[in-house]
Design a protein around this motif. Sequence first.
Motif, PDB file in Angstrom:
ATOM      1  N   LEU A  75       7.870  57.102  51.410  1.00 41.34           N
ATOM      2  CA  LEU A  75       7.265  57.723  50.229  1.00 41.34           C
ATOM      3  C   LEU A  75       7.343  59.239  50.308  1.00 41.34           C
ATOM      4  N   ASP A  76       7.098  59.797  51.482  1.00 40.55           N
ATOM      5  CA  ASP A  76       7.196  61.247  51.677  1.00 40.55           C
ATOM      6  C   ASP A  76       8.627  61.735  51.437  1.00 40.55           C
ATOM      7  N   PHE A  77       9.618  60.972  51.927  1.00 40.51           N
ATOM      8  CA  PHE A  77      11.018  61.320  51.729  1.00 40.51           C
ATOM      9  C   PHE A  77      11.350  61.386  50.239  1.00 40.51           C
ATOM     10  N   VAL A  78      10.891  60.391  49.496  1.00 41.02           N
ATOM     11  CA  VAL A  78      11.144  60.367  48.048  1.00 41.02           C
ATOM     12  C   VAL A  78      10.514  61.586  47.382  1.00 41.02           C
ATOM     13  N   ARG A  79       9.257  61.888  47.711  1.00 43.57           N
ATOM     14  CA  ARG A  79       8.572  63.042  47.111  1.00 43.57           C
ATOM     15  C   ARG A  79       9.242  64.365  47.479  1.00 43.57           C
ATOM     16  N   ARG A  80       9.698  64.486  48.730  1.00 42.92           N
ATOM     17  CA  ARG A  80      10.393  65.718  49.144  1.00 42.92           C
ATOM     18  C   ARG A  80      11.668  65.942  48.336  1.00 42.92           C
ATOM     19  N   ASN A  81      12.220  64.860  47.808  1.00 43.38           N
ATOM     20  CA  ASN A  81      13.451  64.932  47.031  1.00 43.38           C
ATOM     21  C   ASN A  81      13.189  64.788  45.528  1.00 43.38           C
ATOM     22  N   PHE A  82      11.998  65.188  45.116  1.00 38.54           N
ATOM     23  CA  PHE A  82      11.603  65.305  43.709  1.00 38.54           C
ATOM     24  C   PHE A  82      11.398  63.973  42.992  1.00 38.54           C
ATOM     25  N   GLY A  83      11.241  62.899  43.757  1.00 33.16           N
ATOM     26  CA  GLY A  83      10.925  61.614  43.163  1.00 33.16           C
ATOM     27  C   GLY A  83       9.414  61.443  43.030  1.00 33.16           C
ATOM     28  N   ILE A  84       9.029  60.330  42.457  1.00 32.06           N
ATOM     29  CA  ILE A  84       7.623  59.967  42.290  1.00 32.06           C
ATOM     30  C   ILE A  84       7.379  58.774  43.205  1.00 32.06           C
ATOM     31  N   ALA A  85       6.394  58.886  44.094  1.00 36.37           N
ATOM     32  CA  ALA A  85       6.184  57.814  45.066  1.00 36.37           C
ATOM     33  C   ALA A  85       4.732  57.774  45.512  1.00 36.37           C
ATOM     34  N   GLY A  86       4.264  56.571  45.842  1.00 38.07           N
ATOM     35  CA  GLY A  86       2.919  56.455  46.366  1.00 38.07           C
ATOM     36  C   GLY A  86       2.506  55.015  46.602  1.00 38.07           C
ATOM     37  N   PHE A  87       1.391  54.876  47.278  1.00 33.40           N
ATOM     38  CA  PHE A  87       0.726  53.585  47.451  1.00 33.40           C
ATOM     39  C   PHE A  87      -0.081  53.329  46.183  1.00 33.40           C
ATOM     40  N   VAL A  88      -0.030  52.118  45.661  1.00 35.90           N
ATOM     41  CA  VAL A  88      -0.824  51.781  44.486  1.00 35.90           C
ATOM     42  C   VAL A  88      -1.512  50.437  44.680  1.00 35.90           C
ATOM     43  N   THR A  89      -2.758  50.362  44.210  1.00 39.16           N
ATOM     44  CA  THR A  89      -3.524  49.114  44.311  1.00 39.16           C
ATOM     45  C   THR A  89      -3.871  48.540  42.943  1.00 39.16           C
ATOM     46  N   CYS A  90      -3.605  49.313  41.874  1.00 40.61           N
ATOM     47  CA  CYS A  90      -3.950  48.871  40.520  1.00 40.61           C
ATOM     48  C   CYS A  90      -3.200  49.718  39.496  1.00 40.61           C
ATOM     49  N   VAL A  91      -3.284  49.324  38.243  1.00 41.73           N
ATOM     50  CA  VAL A  91      -2.621  50.046  37.165  1.00 41.73           C
ATOM     51  C   VAL A  91      -3.128  51.484  37.087  1.00 41.73           C
ATOM     52  N   GLU A  92      -4.411  51.688  37.334  1.00 42.55           N
ATOM     53  CA  GLU A  92      -4.971  53.041  37.272  1.00 42.55           C
ATOM     54  C   GLU A  92      -4.331  53.961  38.317  1.00 42.55           C
ATOM     55  N   ASP A  93      -4.025  53.418  39.501  1.00 47.88           N
ATOM     56  CA  ASP A  93      -3.327  54.213  40.523  1.00 47.88           C
ATOM     57  C   ASP A  93      -1.957  54.644  40.013  1.00 47.88           C
ATOM     58  N   MET A  94      -1.258  53.731  39.322  1.00 46.04           N
ATOM     59  CA  MET A  94       0.052  54.053  38.773  1.00 46.04           C
ATOM     60  C   MET A  94      -0.071  55.132  37.700  1.00 46.04           C
ATOM     61  N   GLU A  95      -1.036  54.983  36.826  1.00 47.68           N
ATOM     62  CA  GLU A  95      -1.232  55.975  35.766  1.00 47.68           C
ATOM     63  C   GLU A  95      -1.489  57.360  36.359  1.00 47.68           C
ATOM     64  N   GLN A  96      -2.305  57.420  37.371  1.00 44.61           N
ATOM     65  CA  GLN A  96      -2.615  58.696  38.019  1.00 44.61           C
ATOM     66  C   GLN A  96      -1.363  59.278  38.699  1.00 44.61           C
ATOM     67  N   LEU A  97      -0.588  58.422  39.341  1.00 40.39           N
ATOM     68  CA  LEU A  97       0.629  58.854  40.012  1.00 40.39           C
ATOM     69  C   LEU A  97       1.637  59.435  39.021  1.00 40.39           C
ATOM     70  N   PHE A  98       1.764  58.806  37.843  1.00 47.04           N
ATOM     71  CA  PHE A  98       2.742  59.228  36.846  1.00 47.04           C
ATOM     72  C   PHE A  98       2.250  60.368  35.959  1.00 47.04           C
ATOM     73  N   MET A  99       0.963  60.642  35.962  1.00 45.01           N
ATOM     74  CA  MET A  99       0.406  61.639  35.055  1.00 45.01           C
ATOM     75  C   MET A  99       1.126  62.986  35.177  1.00 45.01           C
ATOM     76  N   GLY A 100       1.704  63.424  34.063  1.00 46.35           N
ATOM     77  CA  GLY A 100       2.385  64.706  34.023  1.00 46.35           C
ATOM     78  C   GLY A 100       3.730  64.736  34.721  1.00 46.35           C
ATOM     79  N   ARG A 101       4.185  63.603  35.228  1.00 42.17           N
ATOM     80  CA  ARG A 101       5.454  63.577  35.972  1.00 42.17           C
ATOM     81  C   ARG A 101       6.574  62.911  35.208  1.00 42.17           C
ATOM     82  N   ILE A 102       6.234  62.158  34.155  1.00 42.75           N
ATOM     83  CA  ILE A 102       7.289  61.494  33.371  1.00 42.75           C
ATOM     84  C   ILE A 102       7.164  61.873  31.923  1.00 42.75           C
TER      85      ILE A 102
END
Length: 102
Positions: A75-102
């Motif tokens: 996940l860190d490798f993806v983020r270092r290369n301008f991707g979006i990455a993270g651990f998610v446990t629910c839809v809200e985690d995904m929404e927070q991860l994508f906020m302002g990035r897509i």
Amino acid sequence: MGVTLWRNNSGAAFNRDGRPVRFGLGNDSRLLNASMKSADLIGISCNGRFVALEIKKPGWRYAGTDREKAQQNFLDFVRRNFGIAGFVTCVEDMEQLFMGRI
């Protein structure tokens, strides 16, 4: 959410000759897999950014196991290369991860 994702199964099986066959993104060797494990869902956002999501059960918390560290490395490798990455446990985690990035 403007993201297309695909399941990224990763592991190893044995062929008819008993030889191991590795499958999954970045699972080229046992050594590489021990240090960096690719995410459960891999995809691309509507603006072309690589996306990697490691899916966990609701209530999960990072404990620093060897497996979690290897997942975090990917996940860190993806983020270092301008991707979006993270651990998610629910839809809200995904929404927070994508906020302002897509």
